[in-house]
Design an enzyme around this catalytic site. Sequence first.
Site, PDB file in Angstrom:
ATOM      1  N   ASN A  87      53.663  -5.214  -5.263  1.00  0.00           N
ATOM      2  CA  ASN A  87      54.095  -3.890  -4.790  1.00  0.00           C
ATOM      3  C   ASN A  87      55.607  -3.850  -4.569  1.00  0.00           C
ATOM      4  O   ASN A  87      56.144  -2.846  -4.102  1.00  0.00           O
ATOM      5  CB  ASN A  87      53.358  -3.486  -3.495  1.00  0.00           C
ATOM      6  CG  ASN A  87      53.770  -4.344  -2.308  1.00  0.00           C
ATOM      7  OD1 ASN A  87      54.487  -5.332  -2.464  1.00  0.00           O
ATOM      8  ND2 ASN A  87      53.325  -3.982  -1.122  1.00  0.00           N
ATOM      9  N   GLY A 118      59.423  -8.743  -3.252  1.00  0.00           N
ATOM     10  CA  GLY A 118      59.658  -9.336  -4.572  1.00  0.00           C
ATOM     11  C   GLY A 118      60.562  -8.446  -5.403  1.00  0.00           C
ATOM     12  O   GLY A 118      60.873  -7.319  -5.017  1.00  0.00           O
ATOM     13  N   ASN A 129      39.835  -7.381  -0.714  1.00  0.00           N
ATOM     14  CA  ASN A 129      39.813  -6.750  -2.045  1.00  0.00           C
ATOM     15  C   ASN A 129      39.865  -7.795  -3.155  1.00  0.00           C
ATOM     16  O   ASN A 129      39.164  -7.679  -4.166  1.00  0.00           O
ATOM     17  CB  ASN A 129      40.998  -5.785  -2.193  1.00  0.00           C
ATOM     18  CG  ASN A 129      40.779  -4.509  -1.418  1.00  0.00           C
ATOM     19  OD1 ASN A 129      39.631  -4.068  -1.244  1.00  0.00           O
ATOM     20  ND2 ASN A 129      41.853  -3.904  -0.941  1.00  0.00           N
ATOM     21  N   TYR A 138      51.235 -12.415  11.104  1.00  0.00           N
ATOM     22  CA  TYR A 138      51.200 -13.325   9.951  1.00  0.00           C
ATOM     23  C   TYR A 138      50.205 -14.453  10.188  1.00  0.00           C
ATOM     24  O   TYR A 138      49.302 -14.689   9.379  1.00  0.00           O
ATOM     25  CB  TYR A 138      52.608 -13.879   9.739  1.00  0.00           C
ATOM     26  CG  TYR A 138      52.789 -14.758   8.523  1.00  0.00           C
ATOM     27  CD1 TYR A 138      52.819 -14.215   7.238  1.00  0.00           C
ATOM     28  CD2 TYR A 138      52.976 -16.137   8.657  1.00  0.00           C
ATOM     29  CE1 TYR A 138      53.017 -15.026   6.127  1.00  0.00           C
ATOM     30  CE2 TYR A 138      53.178 -16.945   7.546  1.00  0.00           C
ATOM     31  CZ  TYR A 138      53.205 -16.388   6.288  1.00  0.00           C
ATOM     32  OH  TYR A 138      53.401 -17.194   5.193  1.00  0.00           O
ATOM     33  N   LYS A 149      46.641 -14.657   8.328  1.00  0.00           N
ATOM     34  CA  LYS A 149      46.340 -15.751   7.393  1.00  0.00           C
ATOM     35  C   LYS A 149      45.108 -16.535   7.842  1.00  0.00           C
ATOM     36  O   LYS A 149      44.358 -17.054   7.015  1.00  0.00           O
ATOM     37  CB  LYS A 149      47.551 -16.686   7.281  1.00  0.00           C
ATOM     38  CG  LYS A 149      48.757 -16.070   6.568  1.00  0.00           C
ATOM     39  CD  LYS A 149      48.566 -16.070   5.055  1.00  0.00           C
ATOM     40  CE  LYS A 149      49.835 -15.632   4.341  1.00  0.00           C
ATOM     41  NZ  LYS A 149      49.690 -15.636   2.877  1.00  0.00           N
ATOM     42  N   ARG A 198      64.951 -16.599   5.587  1.00  0.00           N
ATOM     43  CA  ARG A 198      64.486 -17.947   5.935  1.00  0.00           C
ATOM     44  C   ARG A 198      65.674 -18.905   5.933  1.00  0.00           C
ATOM     45  O   ARG A 198      66.737 -18.619   5.393  1.00  0.00           O
ATOM     46  CB  ARG A 198      63.369 -18.379   4.984  1.00  0.00           C
ATOM     47  CG  ARG A 198      62.056 -17.736   5.382  1.00  0.00           C
ATOM     48  CD  ARG A 198      60.938 -18.031   4.427  1.00  0.00           C
ATOM     49  NE  ARG A 198      61.011 -17.202   3.219  1.00  0.00           N
ATOM     50  CZ  ARG A 198      60.097 -17.196   2.262  1.00  0.00           C
ATOM     51  NH1 ARG A 198      59.061 -17.982   2.357  1.00  0.00           N
ATOM     52  NH2 ARG A 198      60.222 -16.388   1.211  1.00  0.00           N
TER      53      ARG A 198
HETATM   54  P1  NAD Z   1      57.928 -13.601  -1.028  1.00  0.00           P
HETATM   55  O1  NAD Z   1      58.131 -12.599   0.064  1.00  0.00           O
HETATM   56  O2  NAD Z   1      59.095 -13.941  -1.870  1.00  0.00           O
HETATM   57  O3  NAD Z   1      56.748 -13.141  -2.003  1.00  0.00           O
HETATM   58  C1  NAD Z   1      55.689 -12.337  -1.603  1.00  0.00           C
HETATM   59  C2  NAD Z   1      55.381 -11.359  -2.731  1.00  0.00           C
HETATM   60  O4  NAD Z   1      54.249 -10.562  -2.380  1.00  0.00           O
HETATM   61  C3  NAD Z   1      56.520 -10.370  -2.989  1.00  0.00           C
HETATM   62  O5  NAD Z   1      56.746 -10.248  -4.373  1.00  0.00           O
HETATM   63  C4  NAD Z   1      56.012  -9.060  -2.396  1.00  0.00           C
HETATM   64  O6  NAD Z   1      56.581  -7.922  -2.995  1.00  0.00           O
HETATM   65  C5  NAD Z   1      54.518  -9.199  -2.650  1.00  0.00           C
HETATM   66  N1  NAD Z   1      53.680  -8.392  -1.745  1.00  0.00           N
HETATM   67  C6  NAD Z   1      53.761  -8.320  -0.392  1.00  0.00           C
HETATM   68  N2  NAD Z   1      52.803  -7.511   0.092  1.00  0.00           N
HETATM   69  C7  NAD Z   1      52.085  -7.078  -0.981  1.00  0.00           C
HETATM   70  C8  NAD Z   1      50.970  -6.209  -1.131  1.00  0.00           C
HETATM   71  N3  NAD Z   1      50.391  -5.619  -0.067  1.00  0.00           N
HETATM   72  N4  NAD Z   1      50.500  -5.974  -2.374  1.00  0.00           N
HETATM   73  C9  NAD Z   1      51.074  -6.549  -3.456  1.00  0.00           C
HETATM   74  N5  NAD Z   1      52.143  -7.369  -3.372  1.00  0.00           N
HETATM   75  C10 NAD Z   1      52.652  -7.622  -2.146  1.00  0.00           C
HETATM   76  O7  NAD Z   1      57.321 -14.913  -0.330  1.00  0.00           O
HETATM   77  P2  NAD Z   1      56.953 -16.354  -0.944  1.00  0.00           P
HETATM   78  O8  NAD Z   1      57.717 -17.355  -0.181  1.00  0.00           O
HETATM   79  O9  NAD Z   1      57.037 -16.331  -2.418  1.00  0.00           O
HETATM   80  O10 NAD Z   1      55.433 -16.480  -0.473  1.00  0.00           O
HETATM   81  C11 NAD Z   1      54.340 -16.325  -1.367  1.00  0.00           C
HETATM   82  C12 NAD Z   1      53.040 -16.617  -0.638  1.00  0.00           C
HETATM   83  O11 NAD Z   1      53.046 -17.972  -0.180  1.00  0.00           O
HETATM   84  C13 NAD Z   1      52.822 -15.735   0.598  1.00  0.00           C
HETATM   85  O12 NAD Z   1      51.453 -15.389   0.669  1.00  0.00           O
HETATM   86  C14 NAD Z   1      53.193 -16.645   1.749  1.00  0.00           C
HETATM   87  O13 NAD Z   1      52.504 -16.316   2.926  1.00  0.00           O
HETATM   88  C15 NAD Z   1      52.782 -18.009   1.211  1.00  0.00           C
HETATM   89  N6  NAD Z   1      53.555 -19.072   1.873  1.00  0.00           N
HETATM   90  C16 NAD Z   1      54.861 -19.294   1.534  1.00  0.00           C
HETATM   91  C17 NAD Z   1      55.578 -20.287   2.190  1.00  0.00           C
HETATM   92  C18 NAD Z   1      57.004 -20.615   1.843  1.00  0.00           C
HETATM   93  O14 NAD Z   1      57.591 -21.497   2.476  1.00  0.00           O
HETATM   94  N7  NAD Z   1      57.632 -19.999   0.855  1.00  0.00           N
HETATM   95  C19 NAD Z   1      54.971 -21.034   3.207  1.00  0.00           C
HETATM   96  C20 NAD Z   1      53.657 -20.742   3.549  1.00  0.00           C
HETATM   97  C21 NAD Z   1      52.946 -19.771   2.863  1.00  0.00           C
HETATM   98  N1  UDP Z   2      66.358 -20.596  11.576  1.00  0.00           N
HETATM   99  C1  UDP Z   2      67.672 -20.755  11.988  1.00  0.00           C
HETATM  100  N2  UDP Z   2      68.615 -19.965  11.423  1.00  0.00           N
HETATM  101  C2  UDP Z   2      68.334 -19.043  10.456  1.00  0.00           C
HETATM  102  C3  UDP Z   2      66.989 -18.902  10.040  1.00  0.00           C
HETATM  103  C4  UDP Z   2      66.040 -19.694  10.639  1.00  0.00           C
HETATM  104  O1  UDP Z   2      67.992 -21.594  12.863  1.00  0.00           O
HETATM  105  O2  UDP Z   2      69.270 -18.370   9.990  1.00  0.00           O
HETATM  106  C5  UDP Z   2      65.340 -21.491  12.182  1.00  0.00           C
HETATM  107  C6  UDP Z   2      64.101 -20.773  12.702  1.00  0.00           C
HETATM  108  O3  UDP Z   2      64.291 -20.345  14.035  1.00  0.00           O
HETATM  109  C7  UDP Z   2      63.055 -21.863  12.572  1.00  0.00           C
HETATM  110  C8  UDP Z   2      63.490 -22.656  11.327  1.00  0.00           C
HETATM  111  O4  UDP Z   2      64.878 -22.353  11.154  1.00  0.00           O
HETATM  112  O5  UDP Z   2      63.074 -22.707  13.681  1.00  0.00           O
HETATM  113  C9  UDP Z   2      62.722 -22.282  10.069  1.00  0.00           C
HETATM  114  O6  UDP Z   2      62.786 -20.889   9.941  1.00  0.00           O
HETATM  115  P1  UDP Z   2      62.196 -20.099   8.689  1.00  0.00           P
HETATM  116  O7  UDP Z   2      62.321 -18.639   9.013  1.00  0.00           O
HETATM  117  O8  UDP Z   2      62.813 -20.586   7.439  1.00  0.00           O
HETATM  118  O9  UDP Z   2      60.666 -20.537   8.615  1.00  0.00           O
HETATM  119  P2  UDP Z   2      59.511 -20.704   9.697  1.00  0.00           P
HETATM  120  O10 UDP Z   2      60.038 -20.495  11.083  1.00  0.00           O
HETATM  121  O11 UDP Z   2      58.509 -19.660   9.329  1.00  0.00           O
HETATM  122  O12 UDP Z   2      59.035 -22.095   9.493  1.00  0.00           O
END
Ligand code: NAD
Ligand code: UDP
Length: 312
Positions: free
Chosen positions: A33, A37, A98, A144, A148, A185
Amino acid sequence: MKRILVTGGAGFIGSHLCKKLVEEGHYVICLDNFLTGNIENVKNLLNESNFEIIEHDIENEIDIKVDEIYNLACPASPPHYQFNPVKTVRTSVVGIANMLELAKSNNAKILQASTSEVYGDPLEHPQKETYWGNVNPIGIRSCYDEGKRCAETLMMDYHRQFGTNIKIVRIFNTYGPNMHPNDGRVVSNFIVQALKNTDITIYGKGDQTRSFCYVSDLVDGLIRMMNTSGFTGPVNLGNPSERTIRSLAELVIKKINSNSKIIYKPLPSDDPVKRKPDITLAKTELNWQPFVGIDEGVDLTISYFKTKLNIL
Ligand code: NAD
Ligand code: UDP
């Protein structure tokens, strides 16, 4: 050739997964959506005959022919998932319902991108899949975390009640190219700040830890998990190499030779104090382990952002 649906396929991880699956010769349907992304992330695939994009929100039902579903759709960065928390819960819960219906009607396999956040602020360290977690159900991260967790519940209930072929993967902090410069992040924030010579923002004292996995390793793990049989998970995927957030800031400043100064900002509530995956199960069941260390991974990510931000 399998027909594979990747929801969230235009996001950070999804775009790398789509690329790998297209290269393997599958027909890949990228559904997104475009909340967080960007079509730019899959621009290199648009001319491939085995790739298509559907603009769709997983909160709404969809009926297409598929053999496998990777459900990655969900904003993953704390500022993004907290921006519209109600939407985050609906994406996690209604969205996976879904996708499970779609899997059921197609007799397809479905993999859910779950998260280390299901462990909350963990009291067990490192975290094993058997740990039930320490999650605040009413805090700012709950949309979140609990979304999840409920998605995992629905996955298991479809499996037990209808025999749906499910796979649950708990992803730990993953980073790399195709993260949005304003993703929020920590790895992308620090690299973008250091490249622009602006202040590096550490939240809290920087003593909190995370364990960072490079995206190519993670994608390899996702595909291995999908290709196993008789194993539902949940399984942790992440790099067990743990470090403090302050040491990450120092590493990025050194690598970029940046003039940025570290500044300290308030720690957001419920921010986990420490996190590190136990990946014994992934090693045993998937023969998987990460290979890209933080030095190489951060270098590759810096190169990406230099190009993206037009910095020579
Ligand atoms: P991201 O935000 O870059 O990607 C998420 C994608 O989902 C985006 O393209 C967004 O547009 C799409 N999206 C969001 N809501 C939607 C909806 N309702 N319908 C259709 N598309 C939708 O994040 P990412 O880091 O690529 O994460 C991808 C998946 O992996 C997520 O489910 C996230 O929870 C999971 N995940 C990622 C990390 C990480 O460190 N990157 C860690 C744990 C879990
Ligand atoms: N964080 C930080 N500065 C930033 C972004 C994040 O110090 O500009 C810290 C945040 O508070 C957390 C860790 O880095 O303790 C990882 O954050 P991120 O948002 O990447 O992932 P998550 O908290 O979901 O693991």
